[in-house]
Design a protein around this motif. Structure first.
Motif: not given
Length: 229
Positions: A25, A54, A57, A60-61, A64, A100, A103-104, A107, A139
């Motif tokens: 990501a 996408r 995104i 990253d989720l 996390q 985090a 924060n997306e 995005s 971001r």
């Protein structure tokens, strides 16, 4: 399975699994879509590679979310060294995760403006690109804020490793130094951005100590037989 009975190796494997989506990501996707100094080309790339953006995104989720379990695994591994330090480490890492996640949203907003959805018909291309750039900048700022906690949690982690007697002390020292590398990156980006690239070139290699620690846990990851009080 043997590794599940080994808290060190279990923590290391979770650390590894959680890091892979982050690399995808934060490194791979931007390298494919972001054109530094050319927001128009960036907007076109994001629109043309919407699925990849996408996926970045989502990755990253996912990364996390996995780090919640990394934090718990490391707490379980190191709480016998010093429970208060272990709890501090856990809380500092957990604080970064909702930052985090939220924060997306930036995005998603950048993607919306880059695509030019139907309800944005009142915006011309220059305006859409400008708004996309605003959200991409936000971001980046969000990651700088999360980066403060990505750094802070390394200090109690490093101190725990240093005191543990079953993980090399040098790794503990490296993790504590890595804390200040993250903080230097975030402080520079937020306060004196004109020096961001210069500072990043100097301190980013220090942050690789996390990878060394992670790989040590995966390879060595022994279960401590006795722990200090």
């Amino acid at each position: 399975m043997g590794w599940m009975r080994n808290p060190g190796r279990c923590a290391g494997l979770l650390y590894l699994v959680g890091s892979i989506p982050g690399f995808f990501a934060l490194l791979y996707v931007p390298s494919r879509v972001i054109v530094h100094g050319n927001p128009v080309a960036t907007a076109h790339n994001i629109a043309a590679h919407e699925t990849l953006f996408r996926m970045g995104i989502a990755a990253d989720l996912a990364g996390q979310a996995i780090f919640l379990f990394v934090a718990l695994a490391l707490y379980h591994l190191l709480k016998g060294v010093n429970r208060r330090l272990a709890l501090m480490m856990l809380l500092l890492l957990v604080v970064s995760i909702p930052i985090a996640f939220v924060n997306e949203l930036n995005s998603m907003a950048a993607l919306t403006f880059a695509k030019g959805a139907e309800f944005l018909a009142g915006f011309d291309e220059a305006q859409r690109v400008a708004w996309m750039r605003v959200f991409l900048n936000l971001r980046g700022t969000g990651f700088d804020i999360a980066g403060i906690f990505w750094g802070l949690w390394l200090f109690p982690l490093g101190l725990l490793v240093y005191r543990s007697e079953f993980i090399p002390r040098l790794l503990g020292v490296g993790l504590m130094v890595g804390c200040f590398a993250y903080l230097a990156n975030s402080f520079t980006s937020l306060a004196v951005p004109q020096y961001e690239d210069l500072v990043s070139r100097w301190v980013s290699p220090v942050q690789l100590v996390e990878m060394v620690f992670m790989l040590w846990l995966v390879v060595m990851g022994e279960v401590p037989k006795t722990l200090p009080d």
